[in-house]
Design a protein around this motif. Structure first.
Motif, PDB file in Angstrom:
ATOM      1  N   GLU A 190      -3.938   0.654 -31.955  1.00 55.98           N
ATOM      2  CA  GLU A 190      -4.897   0.298 -33.007  1.00 55.98           C
ATOM      3  C   GLU A 190      -4.201  -0.309 -34.226  1.00 55.98           C
ATOM      4  OE1 GLU A 190      -4.933   3.120 -31.364  1.00 55.98           O
ATOM      5  OE2 GLU A 190      -6.982   3.671 -30.788  1.00 55.98           O
ATOM      6  N   ARG A 191      -2.994   0.180 -34.512  1.00 50.02           N
ATOM      7  CA  ARG A 191      -2.235  -0.375 -35.633  1.00 50.02           C
ATOM      8  C   ARG A 191      -1.876  -1.825 -35.344  1.00 50.02           C
ATOM      9  NH1 ARG A 191       2.480   3.450 -37.304  1.00 50.02           N
ATOM     10  NH2 ARG A 191       3.384   2.745 -35.344  1.00 50.02           N
ATOM     11  N   SER A 203      -3.704  -3.882 -33.660  1.00 51.89           N
ATOM     12  CA  SER A 203      -4.915  -4.687 -33.823  1.00 51.89           C
ATOM     13  C   SER A 203      -5.102  -5.138 -35.266  1.00 51.89           C
ATOM     14  CB  SER A 203      -6.145  -3.877 -33.383  1.00 51.89           C
ATOM     15  OG  SER A 203      -6.079  -3.573 -32.007  1.00 51.89           O
ATOM     16  N   SER A 204      -4.692  -4.303 -36.218  1.00 50.86           N
ATOM     17  CA  SER A 204      -4.889  -4.648 -37.632  1.00 50.86           C
ATOM     18  C   SER A 204      -3.682  -5.347 -38.251  1.00 50.86           C
ATOM     19  CB  SER A 204      -5.224  -3.384 -38.439  1.00 50.86           C
ATOM     20  OG  SER A 204      -4.177  -2.430 -38.331  1.00 50.86           O
ATOM     21  N   ASP A 208      -9.614   2.144 -26.584  1.00 50.42           N
ATOM     22  CA  ASP A 208      -9.840   0.698 -26.688  1.00 50.42           C
ATOM     23  C   ASP A 208      -8.821   0.002 -25.791  1.00 50.42           C
ATOM     24  OD1 ASP A 208     -10.114  -1.943 -27.352  1.00 50.42           O
ATOM     25  OD2 ASP A 208     -10.159  -1.622 -29.518  1.00 50.42           O
ATOM     26  N   ALA A 261      -7.036  -3.247 -27.093  1.00 50.32           N
ATOM     27  CA  ALA A 261      -5.932  -3.067 -28.037  1.00 50.32           C
ATOM     28  C   ALA A 261      -4.645  -2.726 -27.299  1.00 50.32           C
ATOM     29  CB  ALA A 261      -6.279  -1.970 -29.044  1.00 50.32           C
ATOM     30  N   ALA A 295     -11.428  10.469 -34.385  1.00 48.16           N
ATOM     31  CA  ALA A 295     -11.527   9.558 -35.523  1.00 48.16           C
ATOM     32  C   ALA A 295     -10.581   9.988 -36.635  1.00 48.16           C
ATOM     33  CB  ALA A 295     -12.969   9.516 -36.030  1.00 48.16           C
ATOM     34  N   GLY A 343      -7.174   8.877 -36.141  1.00 44.66           N
ATOM     35  CA  GLY A 343      -6.979   7.442 -36.206  1.00 44.66           C
ATOM     36  C   GLY A 343      -7.218   6.727 -34.897  1.00 44.66           C
ATOM     37  N   ARG A 351      -9.299   4.744 -32.277  1.00 44.36           N
ATOM     38  CA  ARG A 351     -10.472   3.883 -32.342  1.00 44.36           C
ATOM     39  C   ARG A 351     -11.273   4.013 -31.057  1.00 44.36           C
ATOM     40  NH1 ARG A 351     -12.316  -1.048 -30.665  1.00 44.36           N
ATOM     41  NH2 ARG A 351     -13.901  -1.957 -32.019  1.00 44.36           N
ATOM     42  N   PRO A 386     -14.478   2.542 -29.456  1.00 45.91           N
ATOM     43  CA  PRO A 386     -15.440   1.460 -29.680  1.00 45.91           C
ATOM     44  C   PRO A 386     -16.845   2.004 -29.933  1.00 45.91           C
ATOM     45  CG  PRO A 386     -13.996   0.927 -27.847  1.00 45.91           C
ATOM     46  CD  PRO A 386     -13.706   2.342 -28.217  1.00 45.91           C
ATOM     47  N   ARG A 387     -17.562   1.333 -30.809  1.00 46.23           N
ATOM     48  CA  ARG A 387     -18.867   1.843 -31.222  1.00 46.23           C
ATOM     49  C   ARG A 387     -19.812   2.045 -30.045  1.00 46.23           C
ATOM     50  NH1 ARG A 387     -21.170   2.781 -35.872  1.00 46.23           N
ATOM     51  NH2 ARG A 387     -23.433   2.770 -36.071  1.00 46.23           N
ATOM     52  N   ARG A 415     -18.797   5.219 -28.361  1.00 43.03           N
ATOM     53  CA  ARG A 415     -19.171   6.387 -29.163  1.00 43.03           C
ATOM     54  C   ARG A 415     -20.663   6.677 -29.007  1.00 43.03           C
ATOM     55  NH1 ARG A 415     -17.942   9.610 -33.496  1.00 43.03           N
ATOM     56  NH2 ARG A 415     -19.733  10.153 -34.790  1.00 43.03           N
TER      57      ARG A 415
END
Length: 306
Positions: A159-160, A162-163, A189, A192, A231, A234, A236, A238-239, A242
């Motif tokens: 996830e890190r 990805s950002s 994810d 990612a 969460a 940290g 992620r 996906p919505r 969830r």
């Protein structure tokens, strides 16, 4: 294969299957510890795994302002738990070390342990503002200077990537500091994870460096409380997923199916590109239904990993 260095050093084509768990609380009563140990033995004896992971838990309260969903309670030292309660275990074990909790002398004593069945993953502080006794770069330097025979692993967070888009560069820096494998944070994810694996592979090719195994961590999520904890950590989720888990009539089964899907996707992706890889199955809760599902997940993954 009981020699962890040989297992990790087999290079391209390496496929690992690990199981991760947390030692019991330090405050556990003797009779409860005896029960915990018996249950753990029953669980581990069912598993055809290449190595066991024992986590070294830190509070991480300063990492995020939100309250931790599951209250923090200090756990037994993982190396002590291995020696005292799991003395019967005869396969490799990877012991995590949250290096900020330890002095340089304590870490030096740890990494000098002679064993062909032990490995270690060194974990840095959750934030740069945290007070630490030893920084992660200092711990890596200490490992190198000691001439340690313990295989050294590092943590990676898809996830890190990805950002920030620089996690693959972190991996190569850690590899040059001595890391011979990496273990991810729990992943939900898959995109990612694939992005990170791809960027790491092509950076290694550009630098003429052989990639080392990336072990992808999977975990069953069977409740809203566990989702909240993921969460907080940290992770992620996906919505859409969830939403599915929150409204599911059987979130354990749905989470299990998603983990299998992730494993199959990543297995195919990594095999096709010659990326050494593996999976680590863990549970982030103490609920029996999730722990039982984690055992079944290991068994299913073994049918197509290795």
């Amino acid at each position: 294969m009981n020699d962890l260095s040989a297992l990790l050093g087999s290079g391209r084509g390496t496929e690992l299957l690990l199981y991760g768990m947390t030692p019991p609380r330090r405050s556990i009563a003797p009779d409860a510890l005896e029960r915990f140990t018996a249950v753990t033995r029953t669980r581990l004896e069912q598993l055809d795994i290449d190595a066991l992971i024992l986590y070294d838990i830190d509070d991480e309260a300063e990492r995020i302002p939100e309250e931790r969903p599951f209250p923090f309670s200090p756990t037994m030292d993982p190396a002590d738990f291995l020696a005292d309660q799991l003395s019967w275990w005869d396969r490799p074990t990877i012991v995590y070390r949250s290096v900020g909790k330890y002095t340089a002398a304590e870490l030096d004593s740890w990494v000098r342990r002679p064993s062909d069945q032990l490995g270690t993953v060194m974990v840095g502080a959750p934030t740069s503002a945290a007070e630490v006794r030893t920084t992660l770069p200092a711990a890596y330097d200490l490992w190198q200077r000691s001439g340690s025979a313990l295989p050294l692993g590092g943590v990676t967070i898809p996830e890190r990537h990805s950002s920030r888009l620089d996690e693959h560069e972190r991996l190569l820096r850690k590899q040059r500091s001595g890391c011979s494998f990496f273990v991810t944070q729990i992943i939900y994810d898959v995109g990612a994870a694939m992005d990170l694996a791809s960027d790491y592979l092509y950076l290694c090719r550009a630098e003429n460096v052989e990639p080392v195994p990336i072990v992808f961590t999977l975990s069953i999520c069977g409740s809203v409380k566990t989702l909240e904890f993921l969460a907080w950590l940290g992770v992620r989720v996906p919505r859409w997923l969830r939403n599915e888990l929150v409204h599911s009539g059987d979130p354990v089964a749905d989470s299990y199916a998603h983990c299998v899907g992730i494993a199959r996707t990543l297995s195919t992706y990594c095999r096709d590109r010659g990326i050494p890889f593996g999976f680590n199955v863990e549970s982030v809760s103490t609920r029996r239904i999730e722990n039982d599902a984690s055992v079944e997940l290991v068994k299913e993954l073994r049918t197509f990993v290795g």
